[in-house]
Design a protein around this motif. Structure first.
Motif, PDB file in Angstrom:
ATOM      1  N   LEU A  52       0.819  -1.206   0.000  1.00 46.78           N
ATOM      2  CA  LEU A  52       0.000   0.000   0.000  1.00 46.78           C
ATOM      3  C   LEU A  52       0.861   1.268   0.000  1.00 46.78           C
ATOM      4  O   LEU A  52       1.765   1.401   0.818  1.00 46.78           O
ATOM      5  N   ASP A  53       0.569   2.151  -0.935  1.00 51.41           N
ATOM      6  CA  ASP A  53       1.211   3.470  -0.982  1.00 51.41           C
ATOM      7  C   ASP A  53       0.312   4.423  -0.191  1.00 51.41           C
ATOM      8  O   ASP A  53      -0.695   4.915  -0.705  1.00 51.41           O
ATOM      9  N   GLU A  54       0.674   4.640   1.064  1.00 50.09           N
ATOM     10  CA  GLU A  54      -0.177   5.434   1.953  1.00 50.09           C
ATOM     11  C   GLU A  54      -0.286   6.897   1.520  1.00 50.09           C
ATOM     12  O   GLU A  54      -1.317   7.529   1.725  1.00 50.09           O
ATOM     13  N   THR A  55       0.758   7.422   0.928  1.00 53.11           N
ATOM     14  CA  THR A  55       0.727   8.806   0.447  1.00 53.11           C
ATOM     15  C   THR A  55      -0.296   8.942  -0.680  1.00 53.11           C
ATOM     16  O   THR A  55      -1.102   9.879  -0.693  1.00 53.11           O
ATOM     17  N   TYR A  56      -0.268   7.993  -1.611  1.00 56.22           N
ATOM     18  CA  TYR A  56      -1.239   7.995  -2.716  1.00 56.22           C
ATOM     19  C   TYR A  56      -2.655   7.799  -2.178  1.00 56.22           C
ATOM     20  O   TYR A  56      -3.583   8.499  -2.584  1.00 56.22           O
ATOM     21  N   GLN A  57      -2.806   6.893  -1.235  1.00 55.94           N
ATOM     22  CA  GLN A  57      -4.119   6.655  -0.634  1.00 55.94           C
ATOM     23  C   GLN A  57      -4.647   7.930   0.026  1.00 55.94           C
ATOM     24  O   GLN A  57      -5.805   8.289  -0.154  1.00 55.94           O
TER      25      GLN A  57
END
Length: 124
Positions: A52-57
């Motif tokens: 998971l790319d938390e920044t993108y999320q």
């Protein structure tokens, strides 16, 4: 247009109407962007945490909030706008239309900026 505005009141009303029309023409695209962001968030929620790319999320969550607000702003403005407000009192009507012009311009810009951000973030 049928005729050029003759008074400040006419000009303000025309500007309010134009900003509203621009926003309305983009509502289909706004709704599509809202659906695309929801799908992207749903897809991300199915990924294992390690992928998971938390920044993108978070960017998608922020965008979703902004798109929802733009949609809400249009609905609210349309419900509250009174096209014939103070028709017989030009000074009062001019103040009202100036206020409405500020609101409708912000609403239009929220719609256009949200769509632009969605296109950029979702790389369509």
């Amino acid at each position: 247009a049928a005729s050029a505005p003759k008074t400040l009141e006419d000009s303000l009303y025309a500007e309010v109407d134009e900003a509203h029309i621009v926003g309305m023409k983009k509502m289909g695209k706004l709704t599509g962007a809202m659906e695309d962001v929801k799908k992207a968030l749903d897809s991300l929620s199915k990924l294992p945490e390690s992928k998971l790319d938390e920044t993108y999320q978070q960017s998608l969550i922020d965008l979703q909030e902004d798109l929802n607000y733009a949609n809400y702003a249009m609905d609210t403005w349309m419900r509250e706008f009174k096209p014939n407000y103070a028709k017989d009192t030009p000074d009062v009507r001019i103040k009202y239309l100036q206020s409405e012009k500020d609101k409708v311009t912000k609403m239009r810009d929220n719609i256009l900026n949200g769509i632009q951000r969605a296109d950029s973030l979702l790389k369509k």
